[in-house]
Enzyme design. Structure first.
Site, short mmCIF file in Angstrom:
data_model
loop_
_atom_site.label_atom_id
_atom_site.label_comp_id
_atom_site.label_asym_id
_atom_site.label_seq_id
_atom_site.Cartn_x
_atom_site.Cartn_y
_atom_site.Cartn_z
N ASP A 150 0.81 -1.23 0.00
CA ASP A 150 0.00 0.00 0.00
C ASP A 150 0.84 1.27 0.00
O ASP A 150 0.44 2.29 0.56
CB ASP A 150 -0.97 0.03 1.21
CG ASP A 150 -1.83 -1.20 1.27
OD1 ASP A 150 -2.27 -1.65 0.19
OD2 ASP A 150 -2.05 -1.72 2.37
N LYS A 183 2.41 2.03 -5.17
CA LYS A 183 3.18 1.50 -6.32
C LYS A 183 2.45 1.75 -7.64
O LYS A 183 3.09 2.01 -8.66
CB LYS A 183 3.42 -0.01 -6.18
CG LYS A 183 4.35 -0.37 -5.04
CD LYS A 183 4.56 -1.87 -4.97
CE LYS A 183 3.39 -2.65 -4.49
NZ LYS A 183 3.00 -2.43 -3.09
N GLY A 233 -3.94 -4.42 -4.48
CA GLY A 233 -4.86 -3.41 -4.99
C GLY A 233 -4.03 -2.20 -5.40
O GLY A 233 -3.52 -1.50 -4.55
N HIS A 234 -3.82 -2.03 -6.71
CA HIS A 234 -2.99 -0.92 -7.18
C HIS A 234 -3.90 0.18 -7.71
O HIS A 234 -4.63 -0.01 -8.68
CB HIS A 234 -2.01 -1.42 -8.25
CG HIS A 234 -0.99 -2.38 -7.68
ND1 HIS A 234 -0.10 -3.08 -8.44
CD2 HIS A 234 -0.73 -2.74 -6.39
CE1 HIS A 234 0.66 -3.83 -7.64
NE2 HIS A 234 0.28 -3.64 -6.41
N GLN A 273 2.37 -6.21 -2.96
CA GLN A 273 2.59 -6.17 -1.51
C GLN A 273 3.90 -5.43 -1.18
O GLN A 273 4.21 -4.48 -1.86
CB GLN A 273 2.59 -7.59 -0.91
CG GLN A 273 1.20 -8.25 -0.89
CD GLN A 273 0.81 -8.89 -2.20
OE1 GLN A 273 1.61 -9.56 -2.81
NE2 GLN A 273 -0.41 -8.69 -2.62
P1 IMP Z 1 -2.91 -12.78 2.12
O1 IMP Z 1 -1.92 -12.29 1.13
O2 IMP Z 1 -4.36 -12.54 1.72
O3 IMP Z 1 -2.66 -14.20 2.53
O4 IMP Z 1 -2.73 -11.91 3.47
C1 IMP Z 1 -1.56 -12.00 4.28
C2 IMP Z 1 -1.18 -10.64 4.84
O5 IMP Z 1 -0.74 -9.80 3.80
C3 IMP Z 1 -2.33 -9.90 5.52
O6 IMP Z 1 -1.83 -9.14 6.60
C4 IMP Z 1 -2.83 -8.96 4.43
O7 IMP Z 1 -3.49 -7.83 4.98
C5 IMP Z 1 -1.52 -8.59 3.78
N1 IMP Z 1 -1.66 -8.21 2.37
C6 IMP Z 1 -1.86 -8.99 1.30
N2 IMP Z 1 -1.91 -8.27 0.18
C7 IMP Z 1 -1.70 -6.99 0.53
C8 IMP Z 1 -1.60 -5.78 -0.22
O8 IMP Z 1 -1.69 -5.71 -1.45
N3 IMP Z 1 -1.38 -4.66 0.51
C9 IMP Z 1 -1.23 -4.67 1.87
N4 IMP Z 1 -1.31 -5.79 2.59
C10 IMP Z 1 -1.54 -6.94 1.93
#
Ligand code: IMP
Length: 430
Positions: free
Chosen positions: A13, A16, A40-41, A230
């Site tokens: 977040d 990017k 989410g970009h 991420q």
């Molecule tokens: P997962 O990727 O859904 O398994 O989530 C694992 C962790 O990564 C959690 O804390 C999510 O909130 C975090 N996470 C996954 N994708 C994103 C992203 O695009 N931005 C911020 N946090 C993310």
């Protein structure tokens, strides 16, 4: 020509999408190498490009808004094919043409996220109770687990009905045994098969050997931009384990996740002027008071995938230095600097550990027990959204940038001062 790789420095977040959007204007290929539609970009574009409002992309690379770029979903990504078809339709409705095989390619080797993975993800979070990770619930972890367990289904299988049926049956047997013991409904195998087959038909023209396409592109001198998802501290190996995602989100994932061999890379690390995190896990500089609430409000810090409020805190130079070194970052892009207007400018320069010591390294264990050592600088009250020249920034703002550079050892090459495409300050190379 070096490949450019853009990675998030902390927990995602960082903004990017905007950086990739302006870099993509001078790029031939934009490539996602990890994660899935948990990302989410967000892009804020002129109305002439995609109509009114923000554009949020979860799976399709951000280069799709530039007519000339080829956008690649690499083999390291986990793909929910039904979600991908919906994202393609959304883009077309926004007036952005998507031609599979021309401006959107999907790796035949990428693994598929199934309905079963989503259910397993949500069930596992419930079972973890207070130890939950706070996942996005989109099936990311279970899909990567099945890839490693060698029972996954690959995107190329969507176009091979017999193989798809056999793989789906084998996988559904395993999942139904798990769901049965948890008191959950069995999977509707026929419905899953039909939905996947239909998605495979729609995506078929774009399903190719993207590794080969990218190796050929590099040999032909094409410009390649790798779009990290991420952030480095969510990397499954190098992040704040177990509160991480299940992919290699740091630069290391860029080679295995694309099929390009190691080669010269220019890595740009994206970091906010403060820090945020969604989901659970340690966050040393987190603010639990009204200043944290005020930062969330000022930065509109709500997740673009799940809408969850983001946890907010001060800039963490210890964590940024760690991620920068890990990912071979050549320069930082500092985002959301305009949000800091009216706030004190505070950054963590070291951690005090539970045993009474001090460290400037990010520890692999007990990060929730450290206490940050802060340096505080006077803030600025001026509106900086229209500043385009670094020297025109208030002195206090420039002092903060200098402190960030001093404590992270990384150069801030670009500063973002608003969500718009043109709201950037580019600094000349020294
Ligand atoms: P997962 O990727 O859904 O398994 O989530 C694992 C962790 O990564 C959690 O804390 C999510 O909130 C975090 N996470 C996954 N994708 C994103 C992203 O695009 N931005 C911020 N946090 C993310």
């Amino acid at each position: 020509m070096p490949t450019t790789c853009v990675v998030g420095i902390l927990w995602g977040d960082e903004g990017k999408g905007k950086v990739i959007d302006y870099l993509a204007a001078d790029t031939d290929f934009v490539v996602r190498f990890g994660g899935g539609h948990n990302a989410g970009h967000t892009l804020v574009l002129p109305p002439s490009v995609a109509g009114e409002g923000k554009l949020v992309l979860h799976l399709v690379p951000s280069g799709i808004v530039h007519p000339h770029t080829v956008n690649v979903i690499g083999n390291g990504v986990v793909v929910d094919p039904i979600h991908l078809c919906e994202e393609v339709s959304m883009l077309e409705q926004r007036g952005l043409p998507v031609e599979l095989g021309r401006n959107l390619l999907v790796s035949e080797r990428a693994h598929v996220i199934l309905e079963a993975h989503r259910r397993q993800d949500q069930w596992a979070e419930k079972v973890r109770g207070s130890g939950r990770i706070g996942t996005t619930g989109r099936g990311i972890g279970p899909a990567y687990s099945d890839r490693c367990a060698r029972v996954g289904i690959r995107v190329g299988d969507l176009c091979r009905p017999d193989a798809l049926r056999a793989a789906l049956t084998a996988l559904a047997e395993q999942k139904d045994a798990l769901f049965g013991s948890a008191g959950l409904e069995p999977l509707d195998r026929e419905q899953m098969f039909e939905q996947l087959r239909a998605a495979g038909e729609q995506l078929r023209p774009g399903i190719v050997d993207t590794g080969r396409a990218l190796r050929d592109a590099r040999l032909a001198g094409k410009r390649v931009l790798l779009e990290g998802a991420q952030g480095c501290l969510l990397d499954v190996e190098h992040g704040t384990y177990p509160f991480v995602t299940s992919s290699h989100a740091s630069t290391g994932g860029a080679f295995s996740g694309t099929g390009m061999p190691p080669h010269e890379m220019h890595t740009i690390g994206i970091v906010k002027a403060y820090a945020t995190r969604v989901g659970e896990g340690p966050f040393p500089t987190e603010l639990h008071d009204e200043t944290g609430d005020a930062l969330r409000k000022a930065g509109n810090e709500y997740g673009s995938t799940t809408g969850r409020p983001r946890r907010c805190g001060w800039f963490d130079a210890v964590a940024v230095r760690y991620s920068g070194a890990l990912s071979g970052v050549d320069e930082l892009v500092l985002t959301c600097f305009d949000v800091m207007r009216g706030f004190p400018l505070r950054l963590a320069t070291a951690y005090r550990t539970a045993d009474g010591g001090t460290t400037t390294d990010l520890p692999a264990f007990d990060l929730d027990g450290v206490e940050p050592v802060f340096e505080e600088l006077p803030g600025f009250d001026e509106d900086i959204c229209d500043v385009r020249d670094y020297e025109a920034l208030p002195q206090n703002a420039r002092d903060y940038v200098a402190a960030i550079e001093r404590h992270t050892g990384l150069r801030v090459g670009t500063i973002s001062v608003g969500p718009g495409r043109d709201q950037v300050i580019r600094r000349a190379h020294p």
